[in-house]
Design a protein around this motif. Structure first.
Motif, PDB file in Angstrom:
ATOM      1  N   PHE A 198      -2.852  56.489  44.665  1.00 60.63           N
ATOM      2  CA  PHE A 198      -2.281  57.765  45.100  1.00 60.63           C
ATOM      3  C   PHE A 198      -2.104  58.708  43.911  1.00 60.63           C
ATOM      4  N   ILE A 199      -1.517  58.207  42.826  1.00 59.77           N
ATOM      5  CA  ILE A 199      -1.302  59.026  41.627  1.00 59.77           C
ATOM      6  C   ILE A 199      -2.632  59.384  40.984  1.00 59.77           C
ATOM      7  N   GLY A 200      -3.545  58.409  40.902  1.00 57.92           N
ATOM      8  CA  GLY A 200      -4.858  58.668  40.314  1.00 57.92           C
ATOM      9  C   GLY A 200      -5.631  59.733  41.073  1.00 57.92           C
ATOM     10  N   GLY A 201      -5.545  59.697  42.408  1.00 63.42           N
ATOM     11  CA  GLY A 201      -6.226  60.706  43.218  1.00 63.42           C
ATOM     12  C   GLY A 201      -5.706  62.094  42.933  1.00 63.42           C
ATOM     13  N   ILE A 202      -4.378  62.237  42.802  1.00 63.09           N
ATOM     14  CA  ILE A 202      -3.779  63.544  42.508  1.00 63.09           C
ATOM     15  C   ILE A 202      -4.204  64.037  41.132  1.00 63.09           C
ATOM     16  N   VAL A 203      -4.178  63.141  40.127  1.00 63.00           N
ATOM     17  CA  VAL A 203      -4.550  63.524  38.753  1.00 63.00           C
ATOM     18  C   VAL A 203      -5.980  64.057  38.710  1.00 63.00           C
ATOM     19  N   PHE A 204      -6.907  63.346  39.333  1.00 64.70           N
ATOM     20  CA  PHE A 204      -8.309  63.781  39.313  1.00 64.70           C
ATOM     21  C   PHE A 204      -8.515  65.013  40.189  1.00 64.70           C
ATOM     22  N   ALA A 205      -7.740  65.156  41.257  1.00 67.17           N
ATOM     23  CA  ALA A 205      -7.824  66.362  42.085  1.00 67.17           C
ATOM     24  C   ALA A 205      -7.363  67.582  41.290  1.00 67.17           C
ATOM     25  N   VAL A 206      -6.302  67.414  40.505  1.00 64.20           N
ATOM     26  CA  VAL A 206      -5.814  68.513  39.647  1.00 64.20           C
ATOM     27  C   VAL A 206      -6.885  68.900  38.634  1.00 64.20           C
ATOM     28  N   PHE A 207      -7.529  67.901  38.053  1.00 70.44           N
ATOM     29  CA  PHE A 207      -8.619  68.180  37.105  1.00 70.44           C
ATOM     30  C   PHE A 207      -9.761  68.911  37.804  1.00 70.44           C
ATOM     31  N   ALA A 208     -10.084  68.473  39.028  1.00 73.45           N
ATOM     32  CA  ALA A 208     -11.132  69.155  39.804  1.00 73.45           C
ATOM     33  C   ALA A 208     -10.719  70.585  40.120  1.00 73.45           C
ATOM     34  N   GLY A 209      -9.425  70.786  40.415  1.00 71.78           N
ATOM     35  CA  GLY A 209      -8.926  72.135  40.664  1.00 71.78           C
ATOM     36  C   GLY A 209      -9.096  73.036  39.456  1.00 71.78           C
ATOM     37  N   PHE A 210      -8.860  72.485  38.269  1.00 71.85           N
ATOM     38  CA  PHE A 210      -9.066  73.238  37.026  1.00 71.85           C
ATOM     39  C   PHE A 210     -10.531  73.648  36.887  1.00 71.85           C
ATOM     40  N   ILE A 223      -6.977  87.260  35.266  1.00 71.26           N
ATOM     41  CA  ILE A 223      -6.297  86.436  36.265  1.00 71.26           C
ATOM     42  C   ILE A 223      -6.740  84.973  36.212  1.00 71.26           C
ATOM     43  N   SER A 224      -7.461  84.581  35.170  1.00 74.67           N
ATOM     44  CA  SER A 224      -7.968  83.215  35.076  1.00 74.67           C
ATOM     45  C   SER A 224      -6.840  82.187  35.043  1.00 74.67           C
ATOM     46  N   ASN A 225      -5.774  82.471  34.265  1.00 76.59           N
ATOM     47  CA  ASN A 225      -4.651  81.537  34.195  1.00 76.59           C
ATOM     48  C   ASN A 225      -3.942  81.418  35.541  1.00 76.59           C
ATOM     49  N   LYS A 226      -3.830  82.549  36.235  1.00 80.10           N
ATOM     50  CA  LYS A 226      -3.225  82.537  37.563  1.00 80.10           C
ATOM     51  C   LYS A 226      -4.071  81.717  38.527  1.00 80.10           C
ATOM     52  N   SER A 227      -5.400  81.862  38.432  1.00 80.88           N
ATOM     53  CA  SER A 227      -6.308  81.112  39.292  1.00 80.88           C
ATOM     54  C   SER A 227      -6.186  79.609  39.040  1.00 80.88           C
ATOM     55  N   ILE A 228      -6.064  79.233  37.775  1.00 83.15           N
ATOM     56  CA  ILE A 228      -5.903  77.813  37.436  1.00 83.15           C
ATOM     57  C   ILE A 228      -4.616  77.265  38.048  1.00 83.15           C
ATOM     58  N   LEU A 229      -3.538  78.034  37.947  1.00 88.64           N
ATOM     59  CA  LEU A 229      -2.261  77.607  38.516  1.00 88.64           C
ATOM     60  C   LEU A 229      -2.363  77.464  40.032  1.00 88.64           C
ATOM     61  N   ILE A 230      -3.021  78.429  40.681  1.00 86.57           N
ATOM     62  CA  ILE A 230      -3.170  78.394  42.136  1.00 86.57           C
ATOM     63  C   ILE A 230      -3.912  77.136  42.576  1.00 86.57           C
ATOM     64  N   TRP A 231      -5.036  76.846  41.915  1.00 87.88           N
ATOM     65  CA  TRP A 231      -5.837  75.693  42.313  1.00 87.88           C
ATOM     66  C   TRP A 231      -5.187  74.370  41.918  1.00 87.88           C
ATOM     67  N   THR A 232      -4.359  74.403  40.893  1.00 87.48           N
ATOM     68  CA  THR A 232      -3.594  73.199  40.537  1.00 87.48           C
ATOM     69  C   THR A 232      -2.580  72.877  41.636  1.00 87.48           C
ATOM     70  N   ILE A 233      -1.894  73.913  42.126  1.00 86.70           N
ATOM     71  CA  ILE A 233      -0.926  73.715  43.206  1.00 86.70           C
ATOM     72  C   ILE A 233      -1.624  73.243  44.474  1.00 86.70           C
ATOM     73  N   ILE A 234      -2.783  73.853  44.800  1.00 85.39           N
ATOM     74  CA  ILE A 234      -3.535  73.425  45.981  1.00 85.39           C
ATOM     75  C   ILE A 234      -3.965  71.971  45.841  1.00 85.39           C
ATOM     76  N   ALA A 235      -4.368  71.571  44.615  1.00 90.59           N
ATOM     77  CA  ALA A 235      -4.779  70.184  44.371  1.00 90.59           C
ATOM     78  C   ALA A 235      -3.633  69.208  44.614  1.00 90.59           C
ATOM     79  N   VAL A 236      -2.430  69.580  44.192  1.00 94.50           N
ATOM     80  CA  VAL A 236      -1.255  68.726  44.415  1.00 94.50           C
ATOM     81  C   VAL A 236      -0.949  68.647  45.912  1.00 94.50           C
ATOM     82  N   LEU A 237      -1.035  69.785  46.600  1.00 95.25           N
ATOM     83  CA  LEU A 237      -0.829  69.789  48.049  1.00 95.25           C
ATOM     84  C   LEU A 237      -1.828  68.860  48.738  1.00 95.25           C
ATOM     85  N   VAL A 238      -3.080  68.944  48.314  1.00 97.67           N
ATOM     86  CA  VAL A 238      -4.122  68.094  48.893  1.00 97.67           C
ATOM     87  C   VAL A 238      -3.809  66.615  48.634  1.00 97.67           C
ATOM     88  N   GLY A 239      -3.414  66.298  47.388  1.00101.67           N
ATOM     89  CA  GLY A 239      -3.138  64.910  47.040  1.00101.67           C
ATOM     90  C   GLY A 239      -1.975  64.325  47.811  1.00101.67           C
TER      91      GLY A 239
END
Length: 296
Positions: A198-210, A223-239
């Motif tokens: 479960f934790i590994g999936g979230i970690v790699f999803a966050v990396f994929a989001g980046f 807005i690149s930093n904002k985009s990274i933050l947005i996709w990081t949050i989406i990755a955590v939601l997905v995980g």
């Protein structure tokens, strides 16, 4: 045919069909997910033992009407004005409609989570079956289509990015869990899932989001930093929420006494087996986009 080869072929066909429909046009995307919705309703009705005809008709009607109102309102009004020589308003506020549908969906999602954690619940009442059908199956498909429009219109990269996160989370949760997983996540529902996976999936999803935000979405420098933050949050939601969605479908299958929701995809099971994570996380991602839009 070898089971692994069968699984690989059906997986390639599924991904190719998915990507082709998303990239080709808005209409092909709507049609494919309308078909997925129809199959998912059929599979869910089989799981909970509900007659299929009425739910299928209801699901397709809701899906079609909401899409027409949400995405074709201007064209519909123009058509009516030109052909009836009168000014006709549909009288529907899209934002209010989205809010009502979202609240219903989230309430049912909470009910699904309670259903997952209550061990004593081993049967489903008739009223709950139809409530789950609406908020667990039908409405999430609408929010999948709404997510793909982001803020500025149809953007296939958003929905493709979401599926990449889902696939990344599922793949690496399995790999990490199989390699080093020792502590069960939710053994009574899904014996193979582990906390490490479960934790590994979230970690790699966050990396994929980046990577998605940096190289696929390709946001402007401002807005690149904002985009990274947005996709990081989406990755955590997905995980997190996507995994809960997977577990909820597993409980429905456990109560029904079946391994898969269907047999339409050889080696993979049913469409609901492939979409259980994304349909559960979709309303939460849509809510996140609405909060982000409001704050912006």
């Amino acid at each position: 045919m070898n089971e692994t080869l069968k699984r690989a072929i059906s997986g390639v066909v599924y991904i190719t069909l998915l990507l082709a429909s998303i990239l080709y046009s808005t209409e092909s995307f709507f049609i494919l997910f309308g078909l997925f919705l129809l199959i998912s309703i059929y599979e869910f009705c089989s799981l909970v033992q509900v007659r299929k005809s009425f739910p299928i008709v209801l699901g397709i009607l809701i899906y079609t009407i909401v899409l027409l109102v949400s995405f074709y309102r201007i064209e519909t009004e123009t058509f009516l004005k030109n052909n009836l020589q009168t000014t006709i308003s549909l009288g529907i506020n899209i934002n209010q409609l989205n809010l009502v549908l979202l609240v219903i969906n989230l309430v049912v999602s909470i009910k699904c989570i309670l259903f997952l954690f209550y061990d004593k619940i081993q049967s489903i009442s008739s009223s709950s079956k139809y409530l789950y059908l609406l908020g667990y199956i039908i409405l999430p498909f609408l929010f999948i289509t709404k997510i793909s429009f982001g803020i500025k219109g149809y953007n296939p990269k958003i929905i493709i990015g979401l599926f990449i996160l889902i696939w990344t989370n599922d793949t690496f949760a399995y790999i990490v869990g199989k390699s080093i997983g020792k502590h069960k996540l939710f053994e009574r529902i899904s014996p193979k899932k582990t906390i490490e996976g479960f934790i590994g999936g979230i970690v790699f999803a966050v990396f994929a989001g980046f990577l998605i935000s940096k190289f696929y979405i390709k946001a402007n420098a401002d807005i690149s930093n904002k985009s990274i933050l947005i996709w990081t949050i989406i990755a955590v939601l997905v995980g997190v929420i996507g995994t809960i969605g997977d577990l909820i479908e597993s409980k429905f299958k456990r109560i029904a006494g079946v391994k898969d929701s269907g047999k339409i995809m050889p080696g993979h099971g049913g469409i609901l087996d492939r979409l259980d994570s994304v349909i559960f996380v979709a309303p939460f991602v849509f809510l996140f986009y609405q909060i982000l839009n409001y704050v912006s």
